[in-house]
Design an enzyme around this catalytic site. Structure first.
Site, PDB file in Angstrom:
ATOM      1  CB  ILE A 285      20.287 -78.334   2.478  1.00  0.00           C
ATOM      2  CG1 ILE A 285      19.813 -77.633   3.669  1.00  0.00           C
ATOM      3  CG2 ILE A 285      20.871 -79.485   3.065  1.00  0.00           C
ATOM      4  CD1 ILE A 285      18.233 -78.290   3.953  1.00  0.00           C
TER       5      ILE A 285
ATOM      6  N   GLY B 218      18.153 -81.921  12.618  1.00  0.00           N
ATOM      7  CA  GLY B 218      19.206 -81.323  11.511  1.00  0.00           C
ATOM      8  C   GLY B 218      19.369 -79.905  11.718  1.00  0.00           C
TER       9      GLY B 218
ATOM     10  CG  HIS C  69      12.661 -82.878  11.336  1.00  0.00           C
ATOM     11  ND1 HIS C  69      11.341 -83.049  10.726  1.00  0.00           N
ATOM     12  CD2 HIS C  69      13.055 -81.879  11.067  1.00  0.00           C
ATOM     13  CE1 HIS C  69      11.343 -82.367   9.717  1.00  0.00           C
ATOM     14  NE2 HIS C  69      12.435 -81.427   9.700  1.00  0.00           N
TER      15      HIS C  69
ATOM     16  NE  ARG D 261       9.645 -80.926   5.201  1.00  0.00           N
ATOM     17  CZ  ARG D 261      10.414 -80.255   5.586  1.00  0.00           C
ATOM     18  NH1 ARG D 261      11.713 -80.727   5.759  1.00  0.00           N
ATOM     19  NH2 ARG D 261      10.252 -78.895   5.974  1.00  0.00           N
TER      20      ARG D 261
ATOM     21  CD  GLU E 213       9.703 -86.159  10.539  1.00  0.00           C
ATOM     22  OE1 GLU E 213       9.551 -85.017  11.016  1.00  0.00           O
ATOM     23  OE2 GLU E 213      10.457 -86.303   9.730  1.00  0.00           O
TER      24      GLU E 213
END
Length: 323
Positions: free
Chosen positions: A164, A286, A284, A236, A265
């Site tokens: 990433i 992504g 979340h 995270r 979450e």
């Protein structure tokens, strides 16, 4: 080549086309070598544990409580990059000594990087605000123009030098950004953050959830950033002191945030983050894209070929590091 049959448990709901892709590939050339494939999605929830306990190979993220009960398990291919639910397991237990775990490390680099950059651009170019104005049929474009910003030549800190972080750096170089990757064991490291943060226009966290990474962006560190800075978290939620971040955003000590992940979450409905106009919440998502699950199946099948051939598997989880 002929292989010995094995029992494979799929703890991962798939659509028909994805399931067909997996089913066809699991059939070897000789019908006598056909694998037994147990599908969790076809079973009542109370029957899934028993299916898991029969399996030598598992594809998916089964409950951690099942693992110590198995005497057949040899390999688990997770459908996530994160290993968080399994960190509490004692990997020195005899029942787990013979289990190899692989994850999807690197799999989400491109989609997550694009989400991070899209969120930044939405804030800088007021896309989120313009979308709200469109829903209200209000034309105030001229007033917004002086408030817009450019990504061009921004100074960016990226925490995490995995797929990433590397992909984000590659994209941002197209905007002539000055990008610094903060790494685990190569300078600059987390120990250098206090010197780096005051100059950053953008701080992008792409960290896993480990003991070392939790609260990396403490309230004290967030306070070092300039008021025009934007914080992005696509790793995270545990990496950031969330109450401190909320306070900084509410008091204009930070300009904005793009959060694909949060500490809890789903995000509780009473969280202030829901109503903050300087925050982009991407829930979340992504790592998502149209062929995501089919590509996960292909990763599993490539590793299955290696497993059958007795070759080293790709993306074996390092239990000591948690990813």
């Amino acid at each position: 080549m002929s292989f010995m049959p094995m029992t494979i448990y799929i703890h991962f709901p798939l659509q028909d086309a994805e399931r067909e892709l997996l089913t066809q590939a699991l059939q070897s050339g000789d019908s006598s070598d056909t694998n037994q494939c147990l599908w969790g999605q076809d079973l009542a929830p109370e029957k899934r544990r028993d299916a898991f306990l029969q399996a030598e190979v598992v594809f998916g993220n089964p409950p951690a409580g099942w693992w110590l009960e198995s005497r057949n398990l040899r390999w688990v291919q997770l459908y996530s990059a994160g290993f968080d639910p399994y960190l509490a397991l004692d990997w020195e237990q005899p029942e787990l000594q013979h289990v190899t775990v692989t994850n999807l490390r690197g799999f989400f680099g491109q989609p997550v990087a694009e989400t991070a950059v899209a969120g930044i651009m939405a804030l800088y170019r007021k896309i989120d605000e313009l979308a709200r104005l469109q829903a209200e049929r209000r034309w105030v474009g001229g007033e917004l123009r002086p408030q817009m910003n450019l990504l061009y030549r921004k100074r960016v800190l990226v925490l995490g030098a995995g797929a990433i972080g590397e992909t984000i750096m590659k994209i941002l170089r197209g905007f002539d950004c000055h990008v610094t990757l903060v790494r685990r064991s190569q300078a600059p490291t987390v120990e250098d953050l206090n010197e780096l943060l005051p100059e950053a226009d953008l701080l992008i966290a792409a960290l896993p959830d480990t003991e070392e990474t939790r609260n990396t962006l403490s309230g004290q560190r967030l306070a070092l950033m300039k008021p025009s800075a934007i914080v992005v978290n696509v790793g995270r939620g545990s990496a950031i002191d969330e109450p401190a971040l909320i306070d900084a955003l509410q008091t204009s000590r930070l300009a904005g945030a793009v959060l694909d992940v949060t500490l809890q979450e789903p995000l509780p409905t009473d969280s202030p983050l829901w109503s903050m106009t300087n925050v982009i919440l991407t829930q979340h998502t992504g790592g998502g894209y149209a062929d995501e699950n089919a590509d996960k199946v292909r990763v599993f099948l490539r590793n299955l070929d290696r497993y059958r051939a007795g070759e080293p598997l790709e993306n074996v989880v390092d239990f000591s590091r948690g990813y």
